[in-house]
Design an enzyme around this catalytic site. Structure first.
Site, PDB file in Angstrom:
ATOM      1  N   GLN A  80      21.847  30.390 -13.957  1.00  0.00           N
ATOM      2  CA  GLN A  80      22.485  29.163 -14.420  1.00  0.00           C
ATOM      3  C   GLN A  80      22.572  29.264 -15.942  1.00  0.00           C
ATOM      4  OE1 GLN A  80      24.276  26.567 -14.539  1.00  0.00           O
ATOM      5  NE2 GLN A  80      23.162  24.980 -13.438  1.00  0.00           N
ATOM      6  N   ASP A 117      10.072  27.599  -8.207  1.00  0.00           N
ATOM      7  CA  ASP A 117      11.449  28.081  -8.282  1.00  0.00           C
ATOM      8  C   ASP A 117      11.491  29.596  -8.449  1.00  0.00           C
ATOM      9  OD1 ASP A 117      14.322  27.530  -8.456  1.00  0.00           O
ATOM     10  OD2 ASP A 117      14.131  28.200 -10.530  1.00  0.00           O
ATOM     11  N   ALA A 132      33.492  21.988  -3.262  1.00  0.00           N
ATOM     12  CA  ALA A 132      33.469  21.139  -2.068  1.00  0.00           C
ATOM     13  C   ALA A 132      34.833  20.510  -1.793  1.00  0.00           C
ATOM     14  CB  ALA A 132      32.424  20.037  -2.245  1.00  0.00           C
ATOM     15  N   GLU A 141      33.770  34.038 -14.476  1.00  0.00           N
ATOM     16  CA  GLU A 141      33.713  33.186 -13.283  1.00  0.00           C
ATOM     17  C   GLU A 141      34.911  32.247 -13.297  1.00  0.00           C
ATOM     18  OE1 GLU A 141      30.905  29.705 -11.240  1.00  0.00           O
ATOM     19  OE2 GLU A 141      30.122  30.963 -12.868  1.00  0.00           O
ATOM     20  N   HIS A 146      31.933  33.220  -4.171  1.00  0.00           N
ATOM     21  CA  HIS A 146      30.733  32.414  -3.966  1.00  0.00           C
ATOM     22  C   HIS A 146      30.726  31.969  -2.510  1.00  0.00           C
ATOM     23  CE1 HIS A 146      29.835  31.111  -8.390  1.00  0.00           C
ATOM     24  NE2 HIS A 146      30.096  32.394  -8.279  1.00  0.00           N
ATOM     25  N   ALA A 172      13.424  21.851  -7.451  1.00  0.00           N
ATOM     26  CA  ALA A 172      12.138  22.539  -7.262  1.00  0.00           C
ATOM     27  C   ALA A 172      10.982  21.655  -7.709  1.00  0.00           C
ATOM     28  CB  ALA A 172      12.131  23.852  -8.046  1.00  0.00           C
ATOM     29  N   ARG A 194      11.641  35.379  -3.241  1.00  0.00           N
ATOM     30  CA  ARG A 194      11.862  35.435  -1.792  1.00  0.00           C
ATOM     31  C   ARG A 194      13.279  35.899  -1.481  1.00  0.00           C
ATOM     32  NH1 ARG A 194      12.887  31.057   2.228  1.00  0.00           N
ATOM     33  NH2 ARG A 194      12.276  31.907   4.249  1.00  0.00           N
ATOM     34  N   LYS A 195      14.264  35.447  -2.254  1.00  0.00           N
ATOM     35  CA  LYS A 195      15.647  35.884  -2.036  1.00  0.00           C
ATOM     36  C   LYS A 195      15.775  37.384  -2.260  1.00  0.00           C
ATOM     37  CE  LYS A 195      17.259  32.505  -4.764  1.00  0.00           C
ATOM     38  NZ  LYS A 195      18.210  31.638  -5.516  1.00  0.00           N
TER      39      LYS A 195
END
Length: 235
Positions: free
Chosen positions: A159, A141, A41, A7, A65, A135, A147-148
């Site tokens: 993570q 969580d 950001a 990454e 990402h 969460a 759900r994703k």
């Protein structure tokens, strides 16, 4: 090393761009399965896309990402740019609400990409063995991750974590919910005690006490090495 991935962080300066290029050239010798590029950001969309394009020239399978915390028009423009570049792998994240507050999450982003592009992209999402800090409970969580997956995610990347039991528990909970998908363990080098305190612990990761104690001892030894000797010590 099969299955290995790296990454990268988008550079903030020209000097950082040079370091990134040199680092990528060295790491390319390991022939990773894919690499990803973190969206910051502080980095504009075009600068991020430019980093993706340059990384793509070294690593054919580069996964940007993509954050949901941006306006729909900017998000659509970014996805179109990736498709034109030949990107076929995305890491979809909700992103920082401080950038653009949103009540929507990564599952909605997965659904949006699937509705708009079908199976054009392979989609990775984030998983949190120690639970996401926002969460309510660790079980909530895990259900969010499930759900994703049901919205169309192909696999997940965790993570960083330091307790292997947390990773196995996450997989057990997913199986209990009837969800089966590859979950890649994320590994982050321990850079320093300060980095661990400011970033890792703040993200809700469970760090064993022995690691913190070892880092504290190393920081103390380093301070002794770099302490200037007194005039008496100089003789």
């Amino acid at each position: 090393m099969p299955g290995l991935s790296f990454e990268f962080f988008a550079p903030r300066s020209h000097a950082g761009s040079i370091r990134l290029i040199c680092t990528q050239q060295v790491l390319s010798r390991f022939v990773p399965r894919f690499v990803s590029v973190t969206r910051s950001a502080t980095i504009g969309q075009q600068a991020h896309i430019d980093t993706i394009a340059s990384t793509l020239s070294v690593f054919p399978r580069t996964a940007p990402h993509v954050l949901f915390c941006q306006c729909p028009r900017a998000l659509a423009r970014e996805l179109r740019a990736y498709k034109l570049l030949g990107i076929r792998h995305l890491v979809l994240l909700k992103g920082d609400n401080g950038i653009a507050p949103s009540s929507l999450g990564a599952a909605e982003l997965v659904s949006l990409v699937r509705r708009s592009y079908g199976e054009a992209f392979y989609i990775d999402v984030a998983a949190y063995p120690d639970g996401h800090p926002m969460a309510s409970t660790i079980f909530d969580d895990v259900r969010a991750l499930a759900r994703k997956v049901r919205c169309g995610a192909n696999s997940a990347i965790t993570q960083c974590f330091f307790n292997p039991d947390a990773y196995y528990r996450l997989q057990d909970e997913l199986q209990r919910l009837g969800v089966r998908l590859p979950v890649t363990p994320g590994i982050m080098p321990v850079l320093s005690h300060d980095y661990m305190s400011r970033f890792i612990l703040q993200s809700g990761v469970d760090v064993p006490a022995w690691i913190l104690k070892r880092l504290e001892a190393l920081r103390y030894c380093s301070s002794l090495l770099y302490t200037s000797p007194s005039p008496r010590d100089r003789g």
